[in-house]
Design a protein around this motif. Structure first.
Motif, short mmCIF file in Angstrom:
data_model
loop_
_atom_site.label_atom_id
_atom_site.label_comp_id
_atom_site.label_asym_id
_atom_site.label_seq_id
_atom_site.Cartn_x
_atom_site.Cartn_y
_atom_site.Cartn_z
N LEU A 104 -30.59 41.59 -12.09
CA LEU A 104 -31.40 41.49 -13.30
C LEU A 104 -30.77 42.36 -14.38
O LEU A 104 -30.30 43.46 -14.09
N SER A 108 -34.62 42.67 -18.78
CA SER A 108 -35.67 42.17 -17.89
C SER A 108 -36.21 43.29 -17.00
O SER A 108 -37.42 43.34 -16.72
N LEU A 109 -35.36 44.22 -16.56
CA LEU A 109 -35.85 45.36 -15.77
C LEU A 109 -36.77 46.25 -16.60
O LEU A 109 -37.80 46.73 -16.11
N ASN A 111 -38.58 45.31 -19.19
CA ASN A 111 -39.84 44.59 -19.40
C ASN A 111 -40.70 44.62 -18.14
O ASN A 111 -41.93 44.75 -18.22
N LEU A 112 -40.07 44.51 -16.96
CA LEU A 112 -40.83 44.64 -15.72
C LEU A 112 -41.43 46.03 -15.58
O LEU A 112 -42.57 46.19 -15.12
N ALA A 113 -40.66 47.04 -15.96
CA ALA A 113 -41.16 48.42 -15.84
C ALA A 113 -42.36 48.66 -16.74
O ALA A 113 -43.27 49.40 -16.38
N TYR A 115 -44.43 46.04 -18.42
CA TYR A 115 -45.53 45.08 -18.37
C TYR A 115 -45.94 44.68 -16.95
O TYR A 115 -47.04 44.17 -16.76
N GLU A 116 -45.08 44.87 -15.97
CA GLU A 116 -45.38 44.53 -14.58
C GLU A 116 -45.05 45.72 -13.68
O GLU A 116 -44.09 45.69 -12.91
N THR A 119 -44.74 44.99 -9.81
CA THR A 119 -43.52 44.27 -9.46
C THR A 119 -42.32 45.21 -9.50
O THR A 119 -41.46 45.17 -8.61
N PHE A 120 -42.28 46.07 -10.51
CA PHE A 120 -41.18 47.03 -10.61
C PHE A 120 -41.23 48.02 -9.44
O PHE A 120 -40.20 48.39 -8.89
N LEU A 123 -39.69 46.44 -6.51
CA LEU A 123 -38.22 46.47 -6.61
C LEU A 123 -37.67 47.84 -6.26
O LEU A 123 -36.63 47.96 -5.59
#
Length: 155
Positions: A104, A108-109, A111-113, A115-116, A119-120, A123
């Motif tokens: 990734l 994108s990482l 944004n995951l950190a 907003y999600e 999920t982060f 990971l």
């Protein structure tokens, strides 16, 4: 599509009918459309507007490169903060994700950190487990696999 230019030109004044005047007018109008966001005289005075526009076009690639660099730094800082919050270093996180086959990009990482976070966190747990499984060095000795995470090496 209906071409009304000739029909409309019939009602134009005599001084408008010369083609070179029309082309000059449309060149000026197109330039004023491009410089409409500028402030002051540089938006509606042709001589100032053309100079301002050429200078703007000269600096545009430089500003694009600077903006790209600033965004990359921002994404890296966000990922770094989120990874350190979970107790792992950024270099180990990135290398472990690469070894897992998860590629990734920074955006994108980041944004995951933000907003999600769950999920982060998963990971990060996967990266910790992979690092404990394959890692070499002192940090791998103290690293423990996370409960509930199964990698292919464990099967």
């Amino acid at each position: 599509m209906v071409f009304l230019t000739n029909t409309l030109m019939k009602y134009m004044p005599h001084w408008w009918r010369r083609s070179e005047r029309r082309s000059v007018f449309f060149k000026r109008v197109s330039l004023f459309r491009l410089t409409g966001c500028f402030g002051g005289v540089s938006r509606n005075c042709f001589r100032v507007a053309i100079n301002k526009w050429t200078k703007t076009m000269q600096y545009k690639p430089k500003y694009r490169r600077m903006r790209t660099q600033m965004l990359q730094d921002l994404y890296s800082q966000r990922i770094l903060g989120a990874v350190e919050e979970h107790g792992l270093r950024y270099e180990l996180f990135h290398s472990s994700l690469t070894k897992c086959g998860i590629e990734l990009n920074r955006k994108s990482l980041a944004n995951l950190a933000i907003y999600e976070p769950k999920t982060f966190a998963s990971l990060v747990d996967l990266a910790k487990t992979k690092f404990a499984e394959n890692g070499g060095g002192e940090e791998a000795i103290y690293a423990k696999p996370v409960n509930g995470v199964i990698t292919r090496g464990m099967l």
